[in-house]
Design an enzyme around this catalytic site. Structure first.
Site, PDB file in Angstrom:
ATOM      1  N   THR A 118      -8.464  10.130   6.736  1.00  0.00           N
ATOM      2  CA  THR A 118      -7.066   9.938   6.344  1.00  0.00           C
ATOM      3  C   THR A 118      -6.959   9.178   5.018  1.00  0.00           C
ATOM      4  O   THR A 118      -5.860   9.062   4.472  1.00  0.00           O
ATOM      5  CB  THR A 118      -6.315   9.138   7.429  1.00  0.00           C
ATOM      6  OG1 THR A 118      -7.176   8.088   7.851  1.00  0.00           O
ATOM      7  CG2 THR A 118      -5.953   9.999   8.610  1.00  0.00           C
ATOM      8  N   ALA A 144      -6.711  -1.670  10.442  1.00  0.00           N
ATOM      9  CA  ALA A 144      -5.623  -2.375   9.744  1.00  0.00           C
ATOM     10  C   ALA A 144      -4.324  -1.576   9.802  1.00  0.00           C
ATOM     11  O   ALA A 144      -3.252  -2.101   9.491  1.00  0.00           O
ATOM     12  CB  ALA A 144      -6.012  -2.598   8.287  1.00  0.00           C
ATOM     13  N   SER A 145      -4.418  -0.326  10.200  1.00  0.00           N
ATOM     14  CA  SER A 145      -3.246   0.551  10.117  1.00  0.00           C
ATOM     15  C   SER A 145      -2.254   0.313  11.250  1.00  0.00           C
ATOM     16  O   SER A 145      -2.625   0.257  12.426  1.00  0.00           O
ATOM     17  CB  SER A 145      -3.690   2.014  10.145  1.00  0.00           C
ATOM     18  OG  SER A 145      -2.550   2.841  10.181  1.00  0.00           O
ATOM     19  N   LYS A 146      -0.984   0.231  10.876  1.00  0.00           N
ATOM     20  CA  LYS A 146       0.072   0.128  11.891  1.00  0.00           C
ATOM     21  C   LYS A 146       0.338   1.487  12.525  1.00  0.00           C
ATOM     22  O   LYS A 146       1.077   1.594  13.496  1.00  0.00           O
ATOM     23  CB  LYS A 146       1.351  -0.427  11.245  1.00  0.00           C
ATOM     24  CG  LYS A 146       1.179  -1.866  10.801  1.00  0.00           C
ATOM     25  CD  LYS A 146       2.465  -2.476  10.301  1.00  0.00           C
ATOM     26  CE  LYS A 146       2.247  -3.974  10.088  1.00  0.00           C
ATOM     27  NZ  LYS A 146       3.402  -4.669   9.567  1.00  0.00           N
ATOM     28  N   GLU A 188     -17.619   0.728   9.737  1.00  0.00           N
ATOM     29  CA  GLU A 188     -16.572   0.475   8.724  1.00  0.00           C
ATOM     30  C   GLU A 188     -16.828   1.230   7.426  1.00  0.00           C
ATOM     31  O   GLU A 188     -17.974   1.354   7.004  1.00  0.00           O
ATOM     32  CB  GLU A 188     -16.551  -1.013   8.371  1.00  0.00           C
ATOM     33  CG  GLU A 188     -15.363  -1.776   8.862  1.00  0.00           C
ATOM     34  CD  GLU A 188     -14.022  -1.380   8.283  1.00  0.00           C
ATOM     35  OE1 GLU A 188     -13.975  -0.662   7.280  1.00  0.00           O
ATOM     36  OE2 GLU A 188     -13.003  -1.798   8.839  1.00  0.00           O
TER      37      GLU A 188
HETATM   38  P1  B16 Z   1      -0.786   1.613   7.402  1.00  0.00           P
HETATM   39  P2  B16 Z   1      -8.329   1.189   8.542  1.00  0.00           P
HETATM   40  C1  B16 Z   1      -6.316   0.929   6.799  1.00  0.00           C
HETATM   41  O1  B16 Z   1      -6.871   1.514   7.951  1.00  0.00           O
HETATM   42  C2  B16 Z   1      -6.522   1.828   5.581  1.00  0.00           C
HETATM   43  O2  B16 Z   1      -7.907   1.877   5.236  1.00  0.00           O
HETATM   44  C3  B16 Z   1      -5.762   1.298   4.415  1.00  0.00           C
HETATM   45  O3  B16 Z   1      -5.900   2.169   3.306  1.00  0.00           O
HETATM   46  C4  B16 Z   1      -4.277   1.157   4.794  1.00  0.00           C
HETATM   47  O4  B16 Z   1      -3.538   0.579   3.724  1.00  0.00           O
HETATM   48  C5  B16 Z   1      -4.174   0.244   6.027  1.00  0.00           C
HETATM   49  O5  B16 Z   1      -4.929   0.809   7.090  1.00  0.00           O
HETATM   50  C6  B16 Z   1      -2.752   0.086   6.491  1.00  0.00           C
HETATM   51  O6  B16 Z   1      -2.302   1.323   6.972  1.00  0.00           O
HETATM   52  O7  B16 Z   1       0.019   1.684   6.160  1.00  0.00           O
HETATM   53  O8  B16 Z   1      -0.910   2.936   8.129  1.00  0.00           O
HETATM   54  O9  B16 Z   1      -0.358   0.496   8.312  1.00  0.00           O
HETATM   55  O10 B16 Z   1      -9.301   1.711   7.525  1.00  0.00           O
HETATM   56  O11 B16 Z   1      -8.402  -0.318   8.765  1.00  0.00           O
HETATM   57  O12 B16 Z   1      -8.363   1.981   9.836  1.00  0.00           O
HETATM   58 MG    MG Z   2     -11.216   2.342   6.950  1.00  0.00          MG
END
Ligand code: B16
Ligand code: MG
Length: 225
Positions: free
Chosen positions: A25, A123-125, A177
């Site tokens: 993604t 980190a993604s919401k 990671e």
């Molecule tokens: P969202 P991960 C991260 O996911 C992404 O690597 C990073 O590019 C993104 O800004 C972050 O999640 C926040 O994502 O906008 O969907 O909350 O790699 O930790 O799975």
């Molecule tokens: Mg990642």
């Protein structure tokens, strides 16, 4: 941080990052951030995008505004970050099981047979939504996402929460990671960190380009004695 780190006992849990590890993604995040940048006449380079991997949406927005030389009030930045998420979710509409990265499903099956606990630390919401679209959310005992933590990677919170939730001590966990911030978060959590992908990742204990190259039994043999 010592690279001679050894797991204190057996491997009992595997913690997966989502974007760039379970599914590809990362290019969709890049496309969405680029669209926001373009509104300011700013071109987000591939190198800069690399630095956004694993970084929370709010922190990524601040970095981009800084690179673009924009001094934007916090409320307006929130608005742009929200707009980026609308673009991103739109691009994610077409995601499905075909977008799971090669080798992941095989590794999950083997890990289940080996009695390992499986978690996602992202980190993604949007992590839960994406995992549902991929059709694999039920394969993990827990999913800790960006809604559940106060501190972004490289802070270890997301991985420590995942370990706590599967009831495994951090020193028995392996993290996969694709981002430098995420590798540092795993090391800060005192976990074994495996880098994933073609980009050079510093300080990880080992790195694989794809999961098709990864041999779970070899890792268990190497670390479980
Ligand atoms: P969202 P991960 C991260 O996911 C992404 O690597 C990073 O590019 C993104 O800004 C972050 O999640 C926040 O994502 O906008 O969907 O909350 O790699 O930790 O799975
Ligand atoms: Mg990642």
């Amino acid at each position: 941080m010592s690279l001679t780190f050894k797991l204190n006992g057996n491997i009992k849990g595997l913690i997966f990052d989502l974007d760039g590890v379970i599914a590809d993604t990362a290019h969709l995040h890049y496309k969405a951030w680029s669209k926001v940048g373009k509104r300011w006449g700013f071109h987000l380079s591939a190198d800069q995008n690399e630095q956004l991997k694993g970084v929370s949406r709010a922190d990524a927005m601040q970095k981009i505004a800084h690179w673009a030389g924009k001094n934007i009030p916090p409320k307006q930045l929130d608005y742009y970050a929200h707009e980026k998420n609308i673009y991103y979710l739109d691009y994610c509409e077409i995601l499905g099981p075909k977008d799971i990265l090669p080798g992941i499903l095989n590794l999950i099956q083997l890990s289940q047979r080996a009695g390992l606990k499986l978690a996602v630390g992202s980190a993604s919401k949007n992590a839960k939504l994406i995992l549902e679209k991929l059709g694999i959310i039920n394969l993990f005992q827990t999913v800790v996402d960006g809604n559940m933590v106060e501190n972004s990677k490289p802070h270890p919170e997301v991985f420590l929460k995942a370990a706590e939730s599967i009831k495994i001590n951090p020193e028995h966990c392996v993290v996969f990671e694709d981002s430098q911030a995420g590798i540092q978060a795993a090391l800060n959590a005192k976990m074994y960190a495996i880098g994933v992908g073609a980009s050079e990742l510093f300080n990880c204990h080992s790195q694989i380009q794809t999961f098709e190259q990864f041999n779970l039994l070899e890792l268990l043999n190497q670390l479980n004695n």
